[in-house]
Design a protein around this motif. Structure first.
Motif, PDB file in Angstrom:
ATOM      1  N   ILE B 191     117.688 104.645 140.012  1.00 20.17           N
ATOM      2  CA  ILE B 191     117.496 104.807 138.555  1.00 20.17           C
ATOM      3  C   ILE B 191     118.455 105.843 137.945  1.00 20.17           C
ATOM      4  O   ILE B 191     119.136 105.536 136.960  1.00 20.17           O
ATOM      5  CB  ILE B 191     116.014 105.133 138.226  1.00 20.17           C
ATOM      6  CG1 ILE B 191     115.088 104.012 138.723  1.00 20.17           C
ATOM      7  CG2 ILE B 191     115.823 105.356 136.718  1.00 20.17           C
ATOM      8  CD1 ILE B 191     115.292 102.647 138.080  1.00 20.17           C
ATOM      9  N   PRO B 192     118.552 107.071 138.514  1.00 18.75           N
ATOM     10  CA  PRO B 192     119.506 108.026 137.922  1.00 18.75           C
ATOM     11  C   PRO B 192     120.942 107.507 137.957  1.00 18.75           C
ATOM     12  O   PRO B 192     121.710 107.717 137.019  1.00 18.75           O
ATOM     13  CB  PRO B 192     119.363 109.278 138.801  1.00 18.75           C
ATOM     14  CG  PRO B 192     118.042 109.150 139.445  1.00 18.75           C
ATOM     15  CD  PRO B 192     117.833 107.686 139.639  1.00 18.75           C
ATOM     16  N   ILE B 195     121.209 105.038 135.126  1.00 18.44           N
ATOM     17  CA  ILE B 195     121.188 105.691 133.802  1.00 18.44           C
ATOM     18  C   ILE B 195     122.538 106.333 133.494  1.00 18.44           C
ATOM     19  O   ILE B 195     123.056 106.226 132.378  1.00 18.44           O
ATOM     20  CB  ILE B 195     120.038 106.728 133.732  1.00 18.44           C
ATOM     21  CG1 ILE B 195     118.686 106.009 133.728  1.00 18.44           C
ATOM     22  CG2 ILE B 195     120.155 107.609 132.480  1.00 18.44           C
ATOM     23  CD1 ILE B 195     117.481 106.915 133.876  1.00 18.44           C
ATOM     24  N   LYS B 196     123.124 106.975 134.480  1.00 19.97           N
ATOM     25  CA  LYS B 196     124.380 107.679 134.172  1.00 19.97           C
ATOM     26  C   LYS B 196     125.519 106.700 133.846  1.00 19.97           C
ATOM     27  O   LYS B 196     126.430 107.051 133.104  1.00 19.97           O
ATOM     28  CB  LYS B 196     124.768 108.643 135.296  1.00 19.97           C
ATOM     29  CG  LYS B 196     125.242 108.042 136.589  1.00 19.97           C
ATOM     30  CD  LYS B 196     125.539 109.174 137.585  1.00 19.97           C
ATOM     31  CE  LYS B 196     125.926 108.611 138.940  1.00 19.97           C
ATOM     32  NZ  LYS B 196     126.053 109.670 139.952  1.00 19.97           N
ATOM     33  N   PHE B 198     125.288 104.152 131.929  1.00 21.10           N
ATOM     34  CA  PHE B 198     125.248 103.890 130.485  1.00 21.10           C
ATOM     35  C   PHE B 198     126.052 104.967 129.747  1.00 21.10           C
ATOM     36  O   PHE B 198     126.807 104.677 128.819  1.00 21.10           O
ATOM     37  CB  PHE B 198     123.790 103.893 129.970  1.00 21.10           C
ATOM     38  CG  PHE B 198     123.047 102.623 130.273  1.00 21.10           C
ATOM     39  CD1 PHE B 198     123.204 101.506 129.468  1.00 21.10           C
ATOM     40  CD2 PHE B 198     122.199 102.523 131.365  1.00 21.10           C
ATOM     41  CE1 PHE B 198     122.521 100.321 129.740  1.00 21.10           C
ATOM     42  CE2 PHE B 198     121.519 101.356 131.653  1.00 21.10           C
ATOM     43  CZ  PHE B 198     121.680 100.251 130.834  1.00 21.10           C
TER      44      PHE B 198
END
Lengths: 246, 254
Positions: B191-192, B195-196, B198
């Protein structure tokens, strides 16, 4: 009553770039239906003037009214709507080089026509504008495939597609050979007759000015130095004016 | 005062203002969906081959290079786990973003720069079309969406490269490799990392558009816009990665 005949009014316009003041209290009025030429040396602020009129540049001071609307008071959307009535022919033509001629002409319709109007009437409008400039056979060509004169005509067709009330020409014959320049000048006259559009023409091409102008403004030292007909300016004994006609 | 007036801080301020204008324009009605889809195609589809080849080689090489050290410690069986964590957490997202910074950043910078110096952007404005919305918002949105998608694809392809790498000097079955690779991963890894990407995509798009949209000085300016777009976007990717790692560390997701 007389006010309504002025399609563009510019009052005391000032524009500087750093310490270089290009326009100093410049004022002018464009009467409905006329061709007004702005004559001036290179770097005298002619292009800056029409870019201020269309709000591509913000003036430092002064008032510009188009169709009785003060453009400094218009927000982005209102200005976009007003631009439907004001065509602009760029000196560099500014054709979208990744689009075909058809797409170039259809582009201004995106903002001002509904989807339904575009689907039903765009083709007809594109062909009419191309026929007006005598280049209907280029509809599927890319700008890179066209000659300089043809690109100028296509740019003019793109300007015409929204049937503007006023057209601003930025040096329409610069960079063209004398014959093509003459053809463009003739085209501008025929367009004025057909569309009844008023024009502000920035130029220092004397043949173009002679053919197209109803009145000429001599833009000297950032000011409206003198406004008169081409014939009267040509006879002027003022050295600042007469040097244009040597 | 001189420091604040330096070109660097002026540039940072201008990019911040440009970003603010992006957010202001994105909430205004009448979106340019057609151009957005078109840009997604150009940014995503046209970069996919380059990202795929790089991702495959990355997975393969990382596995080959890591094997001797793990063999030395008698931990060769941990190779799929180690490779998958490295690729998912860091290597695939960052390398994908750097490739996109090079290809998309320079492409957008050169395209918009060329449009600026040939007055095509002014022509859009006088025709009543909002050029910022048509050119900038669509490209930044497409870049923000497509870089994460490319990154996910890059993770999958690099893991496949890892599978081939493991089997060059060893023998691990298809199912065992994937079981070990995924067994080592948690949502805290994925997930991290997602997210990064994006943020990477957004930074690449905004920097490319800023450089191109504000291009000056003719053809020389276009070249400079394209080059500086790549440099600044690449730098932004590393800075954002550093920030993302610090945040995940603070949240205990490492």
């Amino acid at each position: 009553m007389e006010q309504k005949d002025h399609i563009i009014e510019v009052s005391k316009l000032n524009k500087s770039f750093g310490s270089n003041q290009v326009l100093k209290d410049f004022s002018m009025k464009l009467v409905r239906g006329e061709n007004l030429v702005i004559l001036g040396k290179s770097g005298s602020g002619k292009s800056v003037l029409i870019k201020c009129i269309i709000k591509l540049l913000e003036p430092d001071f002064g008032e510009i009214k188009i169709l009785d609307q003060d453009i400094s008071e218009l927000d982005e959307d209102e200005m976009d709507l007003l631009r439907k009535d004001v065509g602009f022919l760029f000196q560099s033509n500014a054709l979208y080089d990744s689009m075909t001629v058809r797409e170039n002409l259809e582009f201004p319709l995106r903002r001002h026509w509904t989807l339904e109007e575009r689907e039903n009437k765009a083709e007809e409008a594109v062909m009419e504008a191309l026929e007006d400039v005598g280049l209907s056979h280029t509809v599927n060509m890319m700008p890179a495939e066209l000659s300089g004169g043809m690109r100028k005509r296509i740019a003019l067709a793109r300007t015409l597609i929204l049937k503007p009330q006023v057209i601003l020409y930025d040096e329409p014959t610069t960079g063209l050979d004398p014959i093509t320049g003459r053809e463009i000048s003739e085209l501008m006259i025929s367009i004025q007759e057909k569309y009844k559009a008023s024009s502000v023409i920035i130029s220092h091409d004397m043949n173009c000015i002679k053919m197209t102008s109803n009145r000429v403004i001599a833009l000297i030292e950032g000011r409206n130095y003198r406004t008169d007909t081409y014939e009267n300016l040509m006879k002027s004994t003022d050295p600042k004016v007469s040097e244009f006609f040597r | 005062m001189d420091v604040i007036n330096s070109p660097f801080f002026k540039e940072v301020g201008e990019i911040a203002r440009f970003t603010g204008r992006f957010f202001k324009q994105i909430v205004k009605p009448k979106q340019e969906y057609e151009e957005f889809i078109n840009q997604c195609f150009w940014i995503g589809y046209k970069t996919f081959t380059l990202v795929s080849i790089t991702a495959f080689i990355m997975g393969l090489v990382l596995t080959i290079q890591s094997r001797p050290t793990l063999v030395e410690f008698g931990a060769a069986s941990l190779l799929p786990s180690m490779v998958s964590v490295s690729l998912v957490r860091e290597i695939s997202p960052v390398i994908t973003a750097l490739i996109c910074a090079g290809k998309i950043g320079s492409g957008i910078g050169a395209e918009l720069g060329s449009m600026r110096v040939t007055e095509q952007i002014d022509a859009m404005e006088v025709s009543g079309t909002n050029p910022f919305k048509y050119l900038v918002v669509t490209r930044v949105m497409a870049s923000t969406l497509m870089v994460p998608i490319l990154s996910i694809l890059a993770i999958a392809i690099s893991l496949y490269g890892g599978f081939l790498g493991v089997n060059l000097k060893g023998s691990v079955s298809w199912s065992l490799y994937w079981f070990q690779a995924f067994d080592a991963l948690t949502f805290g890894d994925f997930i991290p990392s997602l997210i990064k990407t994006f943020f990477f995509g957004f930074a690449i798009g905004i920097v490319g558009c800023y450089k191109g949209y504000n291009s000056q000085k003719g053809t020389e300016g276009v070249g400079r816009s394209a080059t500086t777009a790549v440099i600044v976007a690449s730098l932004m990717v590393f800075i954002l990665d550093l920030i993302a790692v610090q945040i995940t560390d603070l949240l205990g997701l490492t």
